[in-house]
Design a protein around this motif. Structure first.
Motif, PDB file in Angstrom:
ATOM      1  N   THR A  41       0.814  -0.809  -0.080  1.00 19.31           N
ATOM      2  CA  THR A  41      -0.317   0.062   0.040  1.00 19.31           C
ATOM      3  C   THR A  41       0.824   1.348  -0.056  1.00 19.31           C
ATOM      4  N   ALA A  42       1.724   0.605   1.092  1.00 21.07           N
ATOM      5  CA  ALA A  42       2.903   2.936   1.120  1.00 21.07           C
ATOM      6  C   ALA A  42       3.565   2.742  -0.461  1.00 21.07           C
ATOM      7  N   GLU A  43       3.766   1.679  -1.132  1.00 21.44           N
ATOM      8  CA  GLU A  43       4.514   1.455  -2.550  1.00 21.44           C
ATOM      9  C   GLU A  43       3.618   2.053  -3.859  1.00 21.44           C
ATOM     10  N   ILE A  44       2.128   1.170  -3.202  1.00 20.52           N
ATOM     11  CA  ILE A  44       0.887   2.363  -4.478  1.00 20.52           C
ATOM     12  C   ILE A  44       0.975   3.558  -4.516  1.00 20.52           C
ATOM     13  N   ALA A  45       1.417   4.007  -2.789  1.00 14.32           N
ATOM     14  CA  ALA A  45       1.163   5.772  -2.439  1.00 14.32           C
ATOM     15  C   ALA A  45       1.436   6.300  -3.839  1.00 14.32           C
ATOM     16  N   ARG A  46       3.504   5.585  -3.362  1.00 17.67           N
ATOM     17  CA  ARG A  46       4.223   5.639  -4.587  1.00 17.67           C
ATOM     18  C   ARG A  46       4.180   6.757  -5.461  1.00 17.67           C
ATOM     19  N   LEU A  47       3.587   5.798  -6.201  1.00 11.32           N
ATOM     20  CA  LEU A  47       3.342   5.242  -6.916  1.00 11.32           C
ATOM     21  C   LEU A  47       3.235   6.455  -8.438  1.00 11.32           C
ATOM     22  N   GLU A  48       3.943   7.607  -8.978  1.00  7.71           N
ATOM     23  CA  GLU A  48       3.457   8.582  -9.596  1.00  7.71           C
ATOM     24  C   GLU A  48       2.484   7.638 -11.256  1.00  7.71           C
ATOM     25  N   GLU A  49       2.149   8.483 -12.339  1.00  4.85           N
ATOM     26  CA  GLU A  49       1.988   8.560 -12.623  1.00  4.85           C
ATOM     27  C   GLU A  49       2.446   7.000 -14.333  1.00  4.85           C
ATOM     28  N   ILE A  50       1.525   5.974 -14.513  1.00  9.78           N
ATOM     29  CA  ILE A  50       2.513   5.109 -14.894  1.00  9.78           C
ATOM     30  C   ILE A  50       1.394   5.221 -16.314  1.00  9.78           C
ATOM     31  N   ASP A  51       2.996   4.881 -17.743  1.00 11.07           N
ATOM     32  CA  ASP A  51       2.680   4.891 -19.021  1.00 11.07           C
ATOM     33  C   ASP A  51       2.278   3.528 -19.189  1.00 11.07           C
ATOM     34  N   VAL A  52       1.278   3.414 -19.899  1.00 10.42           N
ATOM     35  CA  VAL A  52       0.986   2.212 -20.789  1.00 10.42           C
ATOM     36  C   VAL A  52       1.879   1.298 -21.128  1.00 10.42           C
ATOM     37  N   GLU A  53       3.003   1.134 -21.506  1.00 11.29           N
ATOM     38  CA  GLU A  53       3.870   0.201 -22.331  1.00 11.29           C
ATOM     39  C   GLU A  53       4.336  -0.180 -20.953  1.00 11.29           C
ATOM     40  N   THR A  54       4.706   0.306 -19.950  1.00 14.95           N
ATOM     41  CA  THR A  54       4.723  -0.403 -18.621  1.00 14.95           C
ATOM     42  C   THR A  54       3.796  -1.493 -17.787  1.00 14.95           C
ATOM     43  N   SER A  55       3.014  -0.245 -17.778  1.00 12.99           N
ATOM     44  CA  SER A  55       1.791  -1.153 -17.032  1.00 12.99           C
ATOM     45  C   SER A  55       1.560  -2.429 -18.413  1.00 12.99           C
TER      46      SER A  55
END
Length: 337
Positions: A41-55
């Motif tokens: 949950t802490a890592e999710i909170a630190r996530l910035e915008e993730i590009d489509v290719e990475t996802s």
């Protein structure tokens, strides 16, 4: 194609949870240990915008690993490699298998899920109680229940107590036990980190998968060894007094399957809210008759009361298994019996 080799496993897991949606993420988190949930949950909170290719790359890797694990469970590593090479090609299959091997390090005794628990029982029943507790802590609850119920009565209580108070186990001990089972079951897994195993929850789940006789023996044995621990275990299980947590419809279904004489004895000496929960879901006439039956009974031996309560609880479990009632604990959390 985007490379995600530089992403940590924690970051990949966070990206995956975001992609699968809130409901599925919640289900996944329920199966993790508390420190893992906090880290994710802490890592999710630190996530910035993730590009489509990475996802997409994270989802592809997850799909490949899930497929590899499926093939492994069907026929072992050799079979998994054969299928993956045919599907993905030699180079890609090698990379996927390397990731699979690294994740399997965190799953000691996973091979036991594919073995008849009665066979496991035959190999474990003469082992030291601590060894049995360690193995049970790594088994699925329904399989562990078969093993635990097959042990001798005094050994059951000893193993149950050791399982409940177990905290962390040395990797060397885990490896030794796995190596021992490898020689006898021709299967092996390895563990490189300390394994957080045992505790109250695995024991409660195992007891809830056991028959009533085994449950009573285990709790009685725990009472002798550690009365405070036994009380804690009972508090996390479904007991007769937990009827107050059933919804009214479930209580009404239950009353149609329970003999009035058993109910009258079972209600002797219980708290007022339990009696009220029952009588509120009966007609006024039936409720009055039940109270009168209880008064006519006079003093009743505790053993008779417990036996009657066991009859009612057993009926509750049968109805829950049949999907006719829902047992819940603490709001919306389902309590599995």
């Amino acid at each position: 194609m985007t490379s995600i080799d530089n992403l940590s496993g924690l970051r990949k897991a966070a990206v995956l949870l975001v992609q699968v949606g809130k409901e599925q993420s919640a289900q996944i988190l329920k199966g993790l240990r508390e420190p893992e949930v906090e880290a994710l949950t802490a890592e999710i909170a630190r996530l910035e915008e993730i590009d489509v290719e990475t996802s997409d790359a994270v989802l592809r890797e997850f799909q490949e690993l899930a497929a590899a694990r499926h093939y492994y469970s069907q026929g072992g590593m050799a079979y998994a490699e054969e299928v993956l090479v045919a599907t993905l090609g030699a180079d890609k299959a090698k990379a996927v298998l390397a990731r699979l091997t690294s994740t399997m390090v965190e799953m000691p005794f996973e091979f036991l899920r594919r073995i008849d628990p009665r066979m496991v029982l035959s190999f474990l029943q003469d082992e030291h109680p601590q060894t049995i507790a360690l193995v049970l802590a790594h088994m699925a609850a329904d399989q562990a229940a078969v093993v635990l119920s097959g042990l001798q009565e005094d050994l059951q209580a000893d193993v149950a107590h050791r399982l409940a108070v177990m905290d962390r186990t040395s990797p060397e001990i885990v490896k030794q036990v796995e190596a021992h089972l490898e020689r006898r079951l021709s299967t092996v897994l390895q563990s490189s980190d300390y394994s957080a195993v045992g505790g109250l929850q695995p024991l409660v789940e195992i007891i809830n998968h056991s028959d009533r006789a085994t449950e009573r023996l285990i709790l009685q044995g725990l009472e002798v060894r550690d009365s405070e621990l036994a009380e804690t275990v009972r508090a996390q299980m479904f007991m007769f007094e937990d009827i107050v947590m059933l919804d009214d419809r479930s209580v009404q279904v239950l009353l149609r399957h329970v003999e009035t004489k058993d109910l009258a004895v079972a209600l002797k000496g219980v708290k007022a809210d339990v009696k009220d929960k029952i009588t509120r879901n009966m007609s006024e006439r039936a409720g009055t008759a039940l109270v009168e039956d209880m008064e006519v009974l006079g003093p009743v031996r505790l053993k008779q009361v417990e036996e009657a309560q066991a009859v009612v609880v057993r009926q509750i479990r049968e109805l829950e298994e049949a999907g006719e009632i829902l047992i819940s604990r603490g709001g919306s959390d389902e309590f599995v019996v």
